[in-house]
Design an enzyme around this catalytic site. Structure first.
Site, PDB file in Angstrom:
ATOM      1  CG  HIS A 127      -2.139   0.862   1.090  1.00 31.47           C
ATOM      2  ND1 HIS A 127      -2.244   1.894   0.177  1.00 31.47           N
ATOM      3  CD2 HIS A 127      -3.312   0.878   1.800  1.00 31.47           C
ATOM      4  CE1 HIS A 127      -3.415   2.489   0.310  1.00 31.47           C
ATOM      5  NE2 HIS A 127      -4.077   1.899   1.285  1.00 31.47           N
ATOM      6  CG  ASN A 135     -12.673  -5.204 -21.367  1.00 24.83           C
ATOM      7  OD1 ASN A 135     -12.293  -6.383 -21.386  1.00 24.83           O
ATOM      8  ND2 ASN A 135     -13.355  -4.675 -22.361  1.00 24.83           N
TER       9      ASN A 135
END
Length: 455
Positions: free
Chosen positions: A164, A385
Site C-alpha cells: 500500500h 477490461n
C-alpha cells in the site's frame, strides 16, 4: 454448489515479471503521505471474469495478462523495484527492475459453482492468492503479487496483493487500466503515469495546522474494547445495503440532512453506531470513525497530475462519547461524519504530511474504539477490461482489522453495497442484531407496501 473441501487449485512456480524494455536504475523517494506506518500493509484485491468468446477469440488470459503486465511495467517501472529503508526508517524505492511476482494457476471449478464464495470476506482467497513464503514483507520484497487462475468454464480470476505504500486505490486502478489497455492491443497507456511524489512532501518547515483526531490517543479509554480483543477470536462477515436498507435509514434522519447526505455518509453513521452498541463500550469512552477521503478531484482543491499514482488521501476522524452516539437518533452520528469529511482539503492534507514528519510517521491511533471506512464503490475496478469484458465482481476482498471497504455488488435483483466487517465473534452477533434492528422497516410501512403491490 460444489463442496469446497475438494476444490483443487494447481499453481505453477511463481515467476518474476520484469519490464519488457530497459528502464532507469535509480532510487526514488516516496511522499510523506505514502511513507506512514499505517500504509505498511498488503491490500488484497480480486477480479472475476466470465468467458467471453465473442470478445477474446479464445485467447489465453494468463498469456495476455503476463505480456501486458511486462509492457505496462516499462511505464510503471518503480513497481518492479523494491523498497529499502534508510535513516529514521525512511522508505525509498530501489528501481532495480527485479519484477513483480506472478503466478499462473488453474482450478477445477466454474464461476457459477463458486457463487458468493468470491465475495467478501472471500473464504477461498488463499486458494486464488497464495501467500508464497517470503513474499509478503514490506521491505526487500516484490511490491505486487498477481495470481491468474483459469476456471473450467473459460472464465478466470485475477487476484493481487499490493504494497500500500506505493499506491492507493485510484493509483492502482491507473496501473490495472494500463495493463488492460495493453492486453487489448494498445501500444501505451491512455494516461501516462506520473511519479512526482515530491508534490506531497512535508512543508519546510513542517507545521501542523489542523486537528487530527485519527492520530491522537484518546484519554480515559477502557481496556475492554476492540483494541484489546484477542486477535484469534476475530471473525469476518459482510453486510449488504440495498434499496430497502437505504430507504429505512433515510427515514431516520432529520429533513435538513436528507438533501446533503450521501449513501456513504449514511452507511458510515449506521455502522459506527451499530458497532459501538455491539462492543458494549463504556458510555464515557470516546469512540471514533475515520472516513478515507481522496484528495484528487475538484472538491478538495489538491492539484495533482492526472497520472499521479501515489497515495493521495487522508482519513479525518469523527469523535464522540459512546453514550450520546448510542442513545441519540441516527442523525447525530451522521452530522459528525459529515463534519469530519468536510475538514478534508489541501491544507488538511499538507498538515497530515507535516504531522507525520514531526512525529516520526506514526500509525493511526489504536486506543479506544476506532473504525476506518473506505468507499471503493466508485474507484472503477469494475471497469477494468482485459479483453473479456467487465468483471462480475472486482474490489477488496476482506476487512483489515479496523478497516472496512465498501464495494459495489449486484445481487439477483439490484445494485447495492457490500461491507465486510471484522469484529470479535461475540460482538459480531450483536452487531448483526443491531444492524437488522436499525434497517428493519416499521410494520406500518410493510403493510402499506403490501397494499400498494396488491393493487
Amino acid at each position: 454448489m460444489m463442496s469446497f473441501s475438494v476444490l483443487q487449485v494447481k499453481r505453477l512456480q511463481p515467476e518474476l515479471i520484469t519490464p519488457a524494455k530497459s528502464t532507469p536504475q535509480e532510487t526514488k523517494f516516496l511522499s510523506d503521505i505514502d511513507d506512514q506506518e499505517s500504509l505498511r500493509v498488503q491490500i488484497p484485491i480480486i477480479m472475476c471474469y466470465k468467458d467471453n468468446p465473442s470478445l477474446n477469440k479464445n485467447r489465453n488470459p494468463v498469456k495476455a495478462i503476463r505480456e501486458a503486465l511486462s509492457r505496462a511495467l516499462v511505464y510503471y517501472y518503480p513497481l518492479a523495484g523494491r523498497l529499502r529503508e534508510g535513516p529514521n526508517r525512511k522508505l525509498v524505492v530501489d528501481c532495480n527492475g527485479e519484477g513483480i511476482l506472478f503466478v499462473e494457476a488453474s482450478a477445477d471449478v466454474t464461476l457459477e459453482q463458486l457463487g458468493d464464495k468470491i465475495l467478501p470476506p472471500c473464504p477461498l482467497l488463499e486458494e486464488f492468492l497464495y501467500n508464497f513464503p517470503g513474499s509478503d514483507g514490506i521491505i526487500d520484497c516484490p511490491l505486487l503479487l498477481i495470481q491468474v487462475t483459469c476456471l473450467t468454464c473459460g472464465g478466470f480470476i485475477l487476484a493481487l496483493r499490493l504494497n500500500h505504500t506505493m499506491c492507493d486505490a485510484a493509483g492502482l486502478l491507473l496501473f490495472l487500466t494500463a495493463i488492460a489497455e495493453m492486453a487489448r492491443g494498445a501500444h501505451a497507456p491512455s494516461i501516462l503515469p506520473v511519479w512526482e511524489r515530491e508534490l506531497l512532501f512535508a512543508r519546510d518547515p513542517p507545521r501542523i495546522t489542523c486537528a487530527h483526531h485519527e492520530y491522537e490517543d484518546v484519554i480515559g479509554h477502557s481496556d475492554g474494547s476492540y483494541a484489546s480483543s484477542n486477535q484469534s477470536n476475530m471473525v469476518q462477515r459482510s453486510f449488504y445495503f440495498g434499496a430497502k436498507e437505504m430507504r429505512v435509514l433515510r427515514k431516520q434522519i432529520p429533513p435538513h440532512l436528507i438533501s446533503t447526505c450521501s449513501t456513504f455518509d449514511l452507511i458510515t453513521a449506521c455502522l459506527w453506531k451499530c458497532r459501538t452498541l455491539a462492543l458494549n463500550i463504556n458510555p464515557k469512552e470516546a469512540v471514533r470513525v475515520s472516513c478515507i477521503v481522496n484528495a484528487r478531484g475538484k472538491h478538495n482543491n489538491v492539484r495533482l497530475p492526472l497520472g499521479y499514482y501515489g497515495n493521495a488521501f487522508a482519513f479525518p476522524a469523527a469523535i464522540s462519547k459512546a453514550e450520546p452516539l448510542c442513545k441519540n437518533p441516527l442523525g447525530y452520528a451522521l452530522e459528525l461524519v459529515k463534519k469530519a469529511k468536510a475538514t478534508m482539503n489541501e491544507e488538511y492534507l499538507r498538515s497530515v504530511a507535516d504531522l507525520l514528519v514531526l512525529r516520526g510517521r506514526p500509525q493511526y491511533s489504536s486506543t479506544g474504539s476506532y473504525l476506518i471506512v473506505s468507499d471503493n464503490t466508485r474507484v472503477g475496478f469494475g471497469d477494468v477490461n482485459f479483453g473479456w469484458g467487465q468483471p462480475v465482481f472486482a474490489g477488496p476482498v476482506k476487512a483489515l482489522d479496523l478497516i472496512s471497504f465498501y464495494v459495489q455488488h449486484k445481487n439477483n435483483t439490484e445494485d447495492g453495497i457490500l461491507v465486510p466487517m471484522c469484529l470479535p465473534s461475540s460482538a459480531m452477533e450483536r452487531f448483526q442484531q443491531e444492524l437488522e434492528r436499525i434497517t428493519q422497516e416499521p410494520k406500518e410501512d410493510i403493510c402499506n407496501n403490501l397494499r400498494s403491490t396488491s393493487q
